[in-house]
Design an enzyme around this catalytic site. Structure first.
Site, PDB file in Angstrom:
ATOM      1  N   TYR B 190       0.837  -1.206   0.000  1.00 41.55           N
ATOM      2  CA  TYR B 190       0.000   0.000   0.000  1.00 41.55           C
ATOM      3  C   TYR B 190       0.867   1.248   0.000  1.00 41.55           C
ATOM      4  O   TYR B 190       0.568   2.239  -0.662  1.00 41.55           O
ATOM      5  CB  TYR B 190      -0.925   0.030   1.212  1.00 41.55           C
ATOM      6  N   ASN B 213     -12.962  -0.764  -4.730  1.00 41.61           N
ATOM      7  CA  ASN B 213     -12.659  -1.028  -6.137  1.00 41.61           C
ATOM      8  C   ASN B 213     -13.866  -1.657  -6.843  1.00 41.61           C
ATOM      9  O   ASN B 213     -14.304  -2.739  -6.465  1.00 41.61           O
ATOM     10  CB  ASN B 213     -11.456  -1.985  -6.218  1.00 41.61           C
ATOM     11  N   CYS B 221      -6.513  -5.301  -7.388  1.00 41.05           N
ATOM     12  CA  CYS B 221      -6.250  -4.866  -6.024  1.00 41.05           C
ATOM     13  C   CYS B 221      -5.825  -6.032  -5.134  1.00 41.05           C
ATOM     14  O   CYS B 221      -5.295  -5.823  -4.044  1.00 41.05           O
ATOM     15  CB  CYS B 221      -7.464  -4.146  -5.450  1.00 41.05           C
ATOM     16  N   HIS B 222      -6.015  -7.262  -5.629  1.00 39.84           N
ATOM     17  CA  HIS B 222      -5.564  -8.408  -4.837  1.00 39.84           C
ATOM     18  C   HIS B 222      -4.045  -8.471  -4.809  1.00 39.84           C
ATOM     19  O   HIS B 222      -3.462  -9.214  -4.014  1.00 39.84           O
ATOM     20  CB  HIS B 222      -6.144  -9.724  -5.389  1.00 39.84           C
ATOM     21  N   GLU B 249      -1.961 -17.010  -9.162  1.00 41.20           N
ATOM     22  CA  GLU B 249      -0.949 -16.290  -9.934  1.00 41.20           C
ATOM     23  C   GLU B 249       0.470 -16.670  -9.525  1.00 41.20           C
ATOM     24  O   GLU B 249       1.429 -16.032  -9.938  1.00 41.20           O
ATOM     25  CB  GLU B 249      -1.161 -14.767  -9.769  1.00 41.20           C
TER      26      GLU B 249
END
Lengths: 174, 322
Positions: B190, B213, B221-222, B249
């Site tokens: 962040y 979001n 945003c993850h 991912e």
């Protein structure tokens, strides 16, 4: 989606407007009803089946809105008395020759305004917009046979009303 | 009016039908036969034919053209306004539970995890002002297919046109734009994101912006985490989803004090502005602040994002084993 609907507006707006104009008459809210017809169509279009008859569907929406419009009792009475006035204006105090030279068409329009709603709608859809009886029946909520009967009753009434004004369509001037 | 003779009364319907071009089979012949012998009916027939011609003229003639044109202009303006405000939505099943997708004429505007209550009623769409909501059709199918491919690991990038209309403020939009740049398989803090949008001290505001979001997954945003590595916050209270997406991912996570956390020591590091990615012990990173780093879970993702292995620490020769 939106470009397709734009194309539909281009293709059908003027026709739907003319239909509503005859359905509710010159003193009615044809423009508002026409707008509402297409707004409803726009919202529902995404869920319409691919092979749907869009023209018939738009006429059905317009007819539905017209029926709702006339359900208001006061509107019905007001429209009727205005139509009577229109017809009187057309015929009072004019020499016969002038009457005969006036467009019979305009008088037919006025007579159509005075027809009962279903006859007016069936007549307009069939004779002025060329829709088939199945489509007309669906929009009016009756059978195809009834729709045809409405059209024929309308034609007879128009003919009799023209006779009543001393006009025979197509007759040559004396 | 005198009553018609029986034959004339019988033929009356067919006569009218014939006159206006709607005669059924055989009727036209019957009528022709009758009027050959009946003058009154012949005049009826001619009268109705003439009426039909008048009506045909009405059909072809214009009516209230000026009003018609005004009506059309007004309608087109209303439709343009409506189109710009319209969001079409559908609710799709997914391994992450039911997901609502909504799009405007400009692009996908909302991705929403619906949880138990998979209906429009549960959606934030109904609480947005200035939008009209309708059920969508196939225009959302392509977007859904891409989402499915992503969730199955067969796609790394959603190629959706995006419409950020549901992002509240310019600040939120800036945060989302910066977030959109985070590559697949990478995470940033962040604090780093706050620095990117030029508000280094606004870490909490960044977290709030990401919390709201409207386009999770599409705007990833993850991939934004606490400086400590903790997977704090996702779509309100859906940290479990965040963890699943990161795992998908190739970003390794572990539980630490009950909170899922990434393991920076098990990832590749990239300092903003550098073109080469490193292993954590690389000397070139010794003076760089941890909070500023981008962490990649796998070399292939770093290289897919256009970065090369560091020539000092040689991640290609000394890859991190797990």
């Amino acid at each position: 989606m939106s470009q397709v609907f734009e194309a539909l507006v281009s293709a059908h707006h003027d026709e739907i407007y003319r239909y509503l104009r005859r359905a509710v008459g010159p003193a009615g809210d044809a423009e508002d009803l026409c707008q509402e017809t297409f707004l409803r169509g726009y919202r529902a279009y995404a869920t319409l089946p691919q092979d749907a008859n869009v023209r018939a569907w738009l006429f059905a929406i317009a007819t539905n809105l017209t029926k709702n419009y006339f359900r208001a009792e006061t509107r019905r009475r007001r429209a009727y008395s205005e139509v009577q006035a229109t017809v009187r204006e057309t015929t009072d105090g004019r020499p016969e020759a002038e009457m005969l030279s006036r467009e019979t068409g305009a008088l037919v329009e006025a007579i159509v305004q005075g027809l009962p709603l279903k006859q007016r709608l069936a007549f307009t859809q069939r004779k002025l917009h060329g829709l088939d009886y199945e489509t007309i029946a669906q929009s009016l909520g009756c059978s195809a046979e009834s729709a045809r009967a409405h059209v024929f009753q309308a034609l007879r009434k128009i003919r009799r009303a023209l006779d009543g004004h001393g006009l025979r369509p197509g007759e040559p001037l004396q | 009016m005198t009553r018609k003779p029986a034959g004339c009364a019988q033929i009356a319907d067919d006569l009218l039908a014939t006159a206006v071009g709607e005669a059924v089979r055989g009727a036209a012949e019957r009528v022709a036969q009758h009027v050959a012998a009946c003058g009154a009916c012949r005049r009826e027939l001619e009268g109705y034919r003439a009426l039909d011609e008048t009506v045909a003229a009405l059909r072809a003639a214009p009516l209230s053209e000026a009003e018609q044109a005004t009506a059309r202009t007004r309608l087109e303006r209303t439709l343009a306004d409506l189109r710009s405000r319209l969001l079409a939505y559908r609710i799709f099943p997914s391994p992450l539970g039911p997901i609502l997708l909504a799009r405007s004429e400009l692009g996908i505007s909302l991705v929403e995890y619906l949880g138990q209550d998979a209906t429009l009623q549960a959606s934030r769409l109904l609480r947005e002002s200035g939008v009209d909501v309708i059920e969508g059709g196939e225009e959302l199918d392509a977007a859904y297919r891409q989402l499915q491919e992503y969730l199955e690991g067969r796609r790394r990038r959603l190629e959706w046109p995006l419409d950020l209309r549901l992002a509240g403020s310019a600040f939120q939009r800036a945060v989302l734009q910066a977030t959109a740049d985070i590559p697949y398989g990478a995470v940033v803090s962040y604090a780093r994101l706050a620095q990117e949008v030029g508000k280094a001290s606004a870490t909490r505001a960044v977290a709030q912006a990401l919390r709201r979001n409207p386009l999770p997954i599409a705007i990833p945003c993850h991939r934004v985490i606490g400086t400590s590595g903790a997977l704090t916050g996702y779509a309100g209270n859906k940290v479990g989803l965040k963890e699943r997406l990161l795992t998908l991912e190739g970003v390794p996570t572990a539980a630490q004090a009950g909170m899922p956390t990434i393991r920076p020591q098990a990832m590749y590091w990239l300092y903003p502005g550098d073109t080469e990615y490193c292993i954590p012990t690389c000397p070139s990173l010794s003076t760089r602040p941890l909070a500023a780093m981008t962490h990649f879970g796998a070399r292939e993702h770093a290289e897919a994002a256009g970065y090369r292995p560091c020539t000092t620490c040689r991640p290609d020769l000394h890859p991190i084993s797990r």
